[in-house]
Design an enzyme around this catalytic site. Sequence first.
Site, mmCIF file in Angstrom:
data_model
loop_
_atom_site.group_PDB
_atom_site.id
_atom_site.type_symbol
_atom_site.label_atom_id
_atom_site.label_comp_id
_atom_site.label_asym_id
_atom_site.label_seq_id
_atom_site.Cartn_x
_atom_site.Cartn_y
_atom_site.Cartn_z
ATOM 1 N N ASP A 20 0.828 -1.205 0.000
ATOM 2 C CA ASP A 20 0.000 0.000 0.000
ATOM 3 C C ASP A 20 0.867 1.261 0.000
ATOM 4 O OD1 ASP A 20 -2.849 0.969 0.475
ATOM 5 O OD2 ASP A 20 -1.846 1.945 2.151
ATOM 6 N N GLU A 79 14.426 -15.587 0.134
ATOM 7 C CA GLU A 79 14.799 -16.690 1.026
ATOM 8 C C GLU A 79 13.774 -17.811 0.923
ATOM 9 O OE1 GLU A 79 15.239 -15.400 5.085
ATOM 10 O OE2 GLU A 79 16.474 -13.697 4.449
#
Length: 560
Positions: free
Chosen positions: A222, A273
């Site tokens: 956002d 990751e």
Amino acid sequence: MSTKTASTPDDTKDVSGANWWRQAAVYQIYPRSFSDSNGDGLGDIKGITAKVPYLESLGIDAVWLSPFYPSALADGGYDVDNYRDVDPKLGSLADFDEMTAALHAAGIKLIVDIVPNHSSDRHDWFREALASPKGSAARDRYIFREGKGKDGGLPPSDWESLFGGPAWERIIEPDGAPGQWYMHLFAKEQPDFNWDNPEVREDFLKTLRFWSDRGVDGFRIDVAHALTKDLSEPLPAKAELAAEDETTDGTHPFWDRDEVHEIYAEWRALFNEYNPPRTAVAEAWVHADRRGRYASPEGLGQAFNFDLLQAAFDAEQFREIIARNLAESQVTGASSTWVFSNHDVVRHATRYGLPKGPGRNGPAQAWLKSAGTEPALNRELGERRARAATLMMLALPGSAYLYQGEELGLHEVVEIPATDRQDPSFFRNPGVEIGRDGCRVPLPWTSEGIAFGFGDAAAHLPQPEWFSAYSVARQEMQPGSTLALYREALRLRGNLQTDELLKWLGGPHDSVLHFIRPNGWQSITNFGTGPVELAAGTVVLSSSPLTDGKLPADTTAWII
Ligand code: NOJ
């Protein structure tokens, strides 16, 4: 003329593995208005889980869930009290896990909204800041300043909040005296974080890990272009500042500063990751030339392009926007994003049913202000054009973002009494803005019943009587319905989910927009006033019925 039949959707589809997002059809759910499982008038997580078969039947690849976190709803959930929990009114973390598992079992990915520019004023950190003295570590997580004028009674600058009114709010200090001011780009219940503070950075990494570990596949960020700010004194006056999407050099005090990308590089390292890497899409209302920075593979990876959403239903505008964005995607390496509707704008069926007028949202705003009386809305034309636009969009390379209810051809709801309205932009701009509630009214699942199948109680935003004709149940019985079109288009779209670009057919000023994908799939849209000849081939789908073998006005056909 080709005699090929539509190949099975999985022939060329590449939406598995790490690249699933590049060509995904993503369906936005505004959770409080999707489905209410417990009869309290508010949509909830269990309601979404119960509708997974519907989502599966729609044929989408992913769901983007607008905020579902604990919130007082000062801004529809974009005022977050706690980033690592579910609003108890919407369910629990266990319900969230159950929903994620159900979506995944149906082959649907999950993207959640992250709101990093501001928290709510009920967040523990903000409460702590209010209770702590000036200059304390707790205050430093937000943006506090002394006021100007006698006794600091004037805000530190004349900047305005995006919802209207000042962008600063004065607090009462712990000793009871009026004191410092805090900055809020949005509602006063949404204090902006200080992204120079390492604790803020650490905490968002923790949040991203929290949801990634729970199996969330990606994030919608956002106001991604507002996090970093240069608030060195003297603060410039409002009149000296360029508009949000007109700043081009990264020097605006709060929009689109270059340093914001250091944050996203760190987030990218975290996303990578995971296997597959978590994805992200930026909501960044920046100048088109600077959008690519957000979409870079070293950053968030994808950014919303709101260009089609702001265009009129016009062949030349569409062609220019599509060509420019596809060229841009070649430079950034991201895939394009396309969107016509979301929870912040007037639904596209309504926009396209209003006469063309000044400004990008001029006619829609005038229509809203007049409570739907002027200018006249042509509902049928709007729906017809919206179907044509969407079918065209679904043939484009890139990911398509759909907003709940557009698959039903829903219009904006204008007849919401002031006492039922919720959007802060309505309350902060009395008589000027009507706000965004009209696209957030709970969905009609059935044609009858207290809340048209949304739940067992009246919905939190009132649904109009005309919703009955648009219900899922009704459209499932109608072969030519908008819902049937979306389902078929999304099924066939499997043939088109590759990064390969398109080739334009026809001239740049034609009122017919015609392109072909490398597998021979053609999309042709008639923006003109009369029927036109179709290209050679087999029509596999059209957004409205053909007339005497021709493509009528305001219609798209797919041809192979
Ligand atoms: C963008 C969101 O889409 C909108 O709904 C919200 O009001 C603002 N950001 C503030 O969070």
